[in-house]
Enzyme design. Sequence first.
Site, mmCIF file in Angstrom:
data_model
loop_
_atom_site.group_PDB
_atom_site.id
_atom_site.type_symbol
_atom_site.label_atom_id
_atom_site.label_comp_id
_atom_site.label_asym_id
_atom_site.label_seq_id
_atom_site.Cartn_x
_atom_site.Cartn_y
_atom_site.Cartn_z
ATOM 1 N N THR A 1 0.840 -1.207 0.000
ATOM 2 C CA THR A 1 0.000 0.000 0.000
ATOM 3 C C THR A 1 0.871 1.252 0.000
ATOM 4 O OG1 THR A 1 -1.406 -1.315 1.461
ATOM 5 C CG2 THR A 1 -2.122 0.922 1.017
ATOM 6 N N GLU B 1 10.497 1.655 10.176
ATOM 7 C CA GLU B 1 9.178 2.301 10.076
ATOM 8 C C GLU B 1 8.858 3.046 11.367
ATOM 9 O OE1 GLU B 1 6.621 -0.537 7.064
ATOM 10 O OE2 GLU B 1 6.735 -1.114 9.156
HETATM 11 C C1 5RP Z 1 5.858 -3.452 6.535
HETATM 12 C C2 5RP Z 1 4.566 -2.960 7.057
HETATM 13 C C3 5RP Z 1 3.478 -2.754 6.053
HETATM 14 O O1 5RP Z 1 3.159 -1.408 6.026
HETATM 15 C C4 5RP Z 1 2.289 -3.578 6.438
HETATM 16 O O2 5RP Z 1 2.705 -4.935 6.554
HETATM 17 C C5 5RP Z 1 1.183 -3.469 5.397
HETATM 18 O O3 5RP Z 1 1.605 -4.027 4.185
HETATM 19 P P1 5RP Z 1 0.671 -4.059 2.909
HETATM 20 O O4 5RP Z 1 0.386 -2.645 2.548
HETATM 21 O O5 5RP Z 1 1.479 -4.788 1.873
HETATM 22 O O6 5RP Z 1 -0.587 -4.809 3.287
HETATM 23 O O7 5RP Z 1 4.363 -2.706 8.223
HETATM 24 O O8 5RP Z 1 6.778 -3.722 7.574
#
Ligand code: 5RP
Length: 231
Positions: free
Chosen positions: A32, A108
């Site tokens: 995303t 993050e």
């Molecule tokens: C990566 C994360 C991602 O933001 C979270 O896993 C969501 O991923 P996606 O947008 O592919 O569903 O925390 O460490």
Amino acid sequence: MTNTQALKEKAAHYAVQQLVSGMVVGLGTGSTAECAIRLLAQQIRQGILTDIVGIPSSAAAAHLAHKEGIPLGTLTEYPEIDVTIDGLDEVDPQLNLIKGLGGALLREKIVATFSRRVIVIGEANKRVDRLGTRSPLPVEVIPMALWPITLYLQDLGITVVQRLAQDQKTPFVTDEGNNILDCYFANGIVDPYALELALRSRPGIVENGLFLGIASDVMLASELGVEHLRR
Ligand code: 5RP
């Protein structure tokens, strides 16, 4: 395009509309956040947004942003980020999150913590009543401490599974060279703040995927539109 991909793009589009020229923007990780990076790059190329600097939250985000032509900076150059846009794995009614299924939780959390505003985006089905009911909680561990930390987490009543790389044989390794223990809870996480304290009490646990009180805005896309929740 799959329905899920369309929802991710819808949420990303809504979030990128919050950006203005001159901002330092934290770039999240995951599918995303990738949509948001691509949209941001598009707006820079079209001259809609100018003087943007991106601070990536992972090697993957840095690679994509560089390829898409977004100017990148570091936290040394820009210790205060204006807005971060990132994905999420779960959000509860207090806007507390689980993140890190992509394995980038440490960087993050650093990027989010030094951001004035943290926007998280995803599909509406990531909303839960209680954290830990839909997604495991990732815990990043220094390799030498993996076994004692596994035992410690099991003593807390947690089911622990070491994350594997894509080959499903070798351990998953984070950008910082650590491993991940995915933690499963029979009835979800009853007290996320108490759990976070327990996780912080053991050296060897570098970071965990609980993002408590960090998100300022949560934008959840469904067929009906984007719901914008604010702290
Ligand atoms: C990566 C994360 C991602 O933001 C979270 O896993 C969501 O991923 P996606 O947008 O592919 O569903 O925390 O460490």
